[in-house]
Write a protein that holds these residues in place. Structure first.
Motif, PDB file in Angstrom:
ATOM      1  N   ALA A  60      79.486  98.857  84.438  1.00 20.69           N
ATOM      2  CA  ALA A  60      80.855  99.424  84.838  1.00 20.69           C
ATOM      3  C   ALA A  60      81.994  98.246  84.612  1.00 20.69           C
ATOM      4  N   LEU A  61      81.665  97.184  85.018  1.00 23.91           N
ATOM      5  CA  LEU A  61      82.730  96.049  84.896  1.00 23.91           C
ATOM      6  C   LEU A  61      82.996  95.498  83.336  1.00 23.91           C
ATOM      7  N   MET A  62      81.946  95.843  82.478  1.00 28.43           N
ATOM      8  CA  MET A  62      82.238  95.569  80.991  1.00 28.43           C
ATOM      9  C   MET A  62      83.005  96.636  80.255  1.00 28.43           C
ATOM     10  N   ASP A  63      82.929  98.051  80.907  1.00 30.31           N
ATOM     11  CA  ASP A  63      83.804  98.852  80.557  1.00 30.31           C
ATOM     12  C   ASP A  63      85.121  98.737  81.010  1.00 30.31           C
ATOM     13  N   ALA A  64      85.154  98.427  82.203  1.00 26.41           N
ATOM     14  CA  ALA A  64      86.773  98.126  82.713  1.00 26.41           C
ATOM     15  C   ALA A  64      87.269  96.838  81.829  1.00 26.41           C
ATOM     16  N   ALA A  65      86.508  95.941  81.581  1.00 22.08           N
ATOM     17  CA  ALA A  65      87.013  94.799  80.899  1.00 22.08           C
ATOM     18  C   ALA A  65      87.351  95.107  79.565  1.00 22.08           C
ATOM     19  N   GLN A  66      86.559  95.906  78.717  1.00 20.62           N
ATOM     20  CA  GLN A  66      87.089  96.303  77.416  1.00 20.62           C
ATOM     21  C   GLN A  66      88.531  97.200  77.417  1.00 20.62           C
ATOM     22  N   LEU A  67      88.519  98.036  78.499  1.00 20.34           N
ATOM     23  CA  LEU A  67      89.743  98.934  78.644  1.00 20.34           C
ATOM     24  C   LEU A  67      90.842  98.149  79.061  1.00 20.34           C
ATOM     25  N   GLY A  68      90.598  96.876  79.665  1.00 17.51           N
ATOM     26  CA  GLY A  68      91.564  96.106  80.292  1.00 17.51           C
ATOM     27  C   GLY A  68      92.235  96.686  81.635  1.00 17.51           C
ATOM     28  N   LEU A  69      91.459  97.156  82.440  1.00 21.03           N
ATOM     29  CA  LEU A  69      91.755  97.786  83.531  1.00 21.03           C
ATOM     30  C   LEU A  69      91.183  97.212  84.856  1.00 21.03           C
ATOM     31  N   THR A  70      92.062  97.279  85.807  1.00 17.67           N
ATOM     32  CA  THR A  70      91.553  96.383  87.080  1.00 17.67           C
ATOM     33  C   THR A  70      90.689  97.146  87.702  1.00 17.67           C
ATOM     34  N   PRO A  71      89.428  96.517  88.197  1.00 11.28           N
ATOM     35  CA  PRO A  71      88.313  97.362  88.664  1.00 11.28           C
ATOM     36  C   PRO A  71      88.801  97.235  90.378  1.00 11.28           C
ATOM     37  N   GLY A  72      88.164  98.451  90.931  1.00 10.08           N
ATOM     38  CA  GLY A  72      88.456  98.671  92.519  1.00 10.08           C
ATOM     39  C   GLY A  72      89.921  99.103  92.796  1.00 10.08           C
ATOM     40  N   THR A  73      90.446  99.738  91.954  1.00 11.73           N
ATOM     41  CA  THR A  73      91.841 100.192  92.101  1.00 11.73           C
ATOM     42  C   THR A  73      91.904 101.528  91.449  1.00 11.73           C
ATOM     43  N   GLU A  74      93.180 102.067  91.659  1.00  8.49           N
ATOM     44  CA  GLU A  74      93.404 103.408  91.161  1.00  8.49           C
ATOM     45  C   GLU A  74      93.513 103.482  89.437  1.00  8.49           C
ATOM     46  N   GLN A  75      93.393 102.190  88.980  1.00  8.91           N
ATOM     47  CA  GLN A  75      93.257 102.267  87.600  1.00  8.91           C
ATOM     48  C   GLN A  75      91.787 102.512  87.044  1.00  8.91           C
ATOM     49  N   TYR A  76      90.912 101.892  88.043  1.00  9.94           N
ATOM     50  CA  TYR A  76      89.263 102.019  87.542  1.00  9.94           C
ATOM     51  C   TYR A  76      88.766 101.691  89.053  1.00  9.94           C
ATOM     52  N   TYR A  77      88.077 102.926  89.518  1.00  8.51           N
ATOM     53  CA  TYR A  77      87.405 103.160  90.746  1.00  8.51           C
ATOM     54  C   TYR A  77      85.922 102.359  90.499  1.00  8.51           C
ATOM     55  N   LEU A  78      85.510 101.783  91.641  1.00  7.15           N
ATOM     56  CA  LEU A  78      84.021 101.305  91.718  1.00  7.15           C
ATOM     57  C   LEU A  78      83.557 101.842  92.830  1.00  7.15           C
ATOM     58  N   VAL A  79      82.550 102.756  92.762  1.00  2.94           N
ATOM     59  CA  VAL A  79      82.012 103.414  93.829  1.00  2.94           C
ATOM     60  C   VAL A  79      80.612 103.626  94.114  1.00  2.94           C
ATOM     61  N   PRO A  80      80.031 103.450  95.055  1.00  2.00           N
ATOM     62  CA  PRO A  80      78.515 103.704  95.059  1.00  2.00           C
ATOM     63  C   PRO A  80      78.090 105.414  94.719  1.00  2.00           C
ATOM     64  N   ARG A  81      77.059 105.501  94.093  1.00  2.00           N
ATOM     65  CA  ARG A  81      76.503 106.816  93.853  1.00  2.00           C
ATOM     66  C   ARG A  81      75.025 106.633  94.039  1.00  2.00           C
ATOM     67  N   LYS A  82      74.389 107.969  94.331  1.00  2.00           N
ATOM     68  CA  LYS A  82      72.985 107.983  94.481  1.00  2.00           C
ATOM     69  C   LYS A  82      72.402 108.463  92.882  1.00  2.00           C
ATOM     70  N   GLN A  83      71.475 107.563  92.328  1.00  3.31           N
ATOM     71  CA  GLN A  83      70.861 107.748  91.296  1.00  3.31           C
ATOM     72  C   GLN A  83      69.260 107.393  91.597  1.00  3.31           C
ATOM     73  N   LYS A  84      68.458 108.455  91.411  1.00  4.09           N
ATOM     74  CA  LYS A  84      66.856 108.180  91.540  1.00  4.09           C
ATOM     75  C   LYS A  84      66.703 107.636  92.899  1.00  4.09           C
ATOM     76  N   GLY A  85      67.235 108.264  93.918  1.00  2.36           N
ATOM     77  CA  GLY A  85      66.948 107.889  95.050  1.00  2.36           C
ATOM     78  C   GLY A  85      67.521 106.732  95.923  1.00  2.36           C
ATOM     79  N   ARG A  86      68.388 105.943  95.000  1.00  2.00           N
ATOM     80  CA  ARG A  86      68.884 104.808  95.616  1.00  2.00           C
ATOM     81  C   ARG A  86      70.302 104.641  94.987  1.00  2.00           C
ATOM     82  N   MET A  87      71.324 103.932  95.844  1.00  8.67           N
ATOM     83  CA  MET A  87      72.761 103.935  95.512  1.00  8.67           C
ATOM     84  C   MET A  87      72.780 102.852  94.414  1.00  8.67           C
ATOM     85  N   GLU A  88      73.746 103.121  93.600  1.00 11.97           N
ATOM     86  CA  GLU A  88      74.084 102.178  92.570  1.00 11.97           C
ATOM     87  C   GLU A  88      75.442 102.218  92.110  1.00 11.97           C
ATOM     88  N   VAL A  89      76.074 101.243  91.437  1.00 13.34           N
ATOM     89  CA  VAL A  89      77.500 101.510  91.275  1.00 13.34           C
ATOM     90  C   VAL A  89      78.019 102.498  90.090  1.00 13.34           C
TER      91      VAL A  89
END
Length: 290
Positions: free
Chosen positions: A69-98
């Motif tokens: 996710a951070l590599m994607d944000a970096a390539q786009l030149g967007l700020t992570p953790g903001t309304e430019q680029y959200y970082l959120v937990p999501r459940k994937q295969k029974g556990r949370m990941e970014v």
């Protein structure tokens, strides 16, 4: 709290996801646009991980998804953790990941950065608003809001368009509730309580419309470089011919394939589709999605 407890907490923090992000700062910097400062990018990414315990745990569960996710944000030149680029937990295969999700401000930033537009308009229409737009007759929508109303009602429509540097209006994208809900249903993790669809619904309506608008306007800095390169070639040819060097016209919207001779500007009422072509991550398991 004892000194040993404090030391243990610091050790965990220094060996956690934040430390990994700092470790890969050079890798992130290699893919960032020149206007992004690696130190600032990493500091903001580490800060959001330290503020959000659930996000930090998700990052700990799957570091590759975080770095994707951070590599994607970096390539786009967007700020992570903001309304430019959200970082959120999501459940994937029974556990949370970014999961990385581009926000509406990020979509607009990419449009502006290409240098072809003078303004971008993205607005939601609520039940009590007046909205008029007739494709082929109106160049731009008419949206009237009663700002004194205590409650404008539920979200009804969302629209987006850009005004190009030459004054022309881009395609006007208009989506109704059913179309936005279809986009939401196709977004992974949208039903999670951590999803911006749950926490920032209006912003995600705007993001959906802005994302559609990117089909009709340039969004790449490479577009600007190509325009400047073409202008330089024209100037060189004029100088070589012994004539006066004329200034080349400014950037205009790049035509979409099959869209060169469409006639009147029309609204676009379309169904959503999964985003494709996300930049590849430095590690497998990228959590970045549109």
């Amino acid at each position: 709290m004892t000194e040993n407890t404090v030391s243990a907490a610091v050790a965990v923090r220094d060996q956690g996801p934040g430390a990994m992000v700092e470790h890969y700062k050079a890798d992130l910097a290699q893919v960032m646009p020149s206007h992004v400062k690696p130190d600032t990018f990493v500091r903001l990414a580490v800060g959001v991980l330290r503020r959000d315990r659930n996000l930090a745990q998700a990052a700990q569960n799957n570091p590759a998804a975080l770095m994707g996710a951070l590599m994607d944000a970096a390539q786009l030149g967007l700020t992570p953790g903001t309304e430019q680029y959200y970082l959120v937990p999501r459940k994937q295969k029974g556990r949370m990941e970014v999961q990385g999700i581009r926000g509406y401000q990020g979509e607009i930033e990419l449009i502006y950065r290409a240098g072809a537009v003078s303004s971008v308009i993205v607005e939601v229409v609520r039940q009590a608003d007046t909205f008029r737009y007739s494709p082929g007759r109106d160049e731009r929508p008419v949206h009237e809001i009663d700002w004194d109303a205590e409650d404008r009602g539920p979200l009804r429509l969302v629209y987006a368009y850009a005004v190009m540097k030459d004054g022309a209006t881009s395609k006007v994208v208009v989506l109704n509730r059913a179309q936005v809900m279809k986009a939401k249903a196709m977004s992974q993790g949208s039903d999670s309580p951590y999803s911006p669809w749950q926490k920032h619904e209006e912003a995600m309506w705007m993001k959906t419309a802005a994302h559609r608008l990117t089909k009709w306007v340039p969004t790449s800095a490479e577009y600007m470089r190509e325009q400047l390169r073409a202008q330089a070639e024209v100037a060189a040819e004029q100088q070589a011919a012994g004539g006066p060097v004329l200034s080349a016209p400014g950037p205009v919207a790049a035509p979409v394939e099959g869209d060169e001779d469409e006639g009147p500007i029309e609204a676009e009422f379309v169904d959503d589709e999964p985003s494709a072509g996300w930049p590849s991550a430095a590690q497998p398991g990228s959590g970045a999605r549109a």
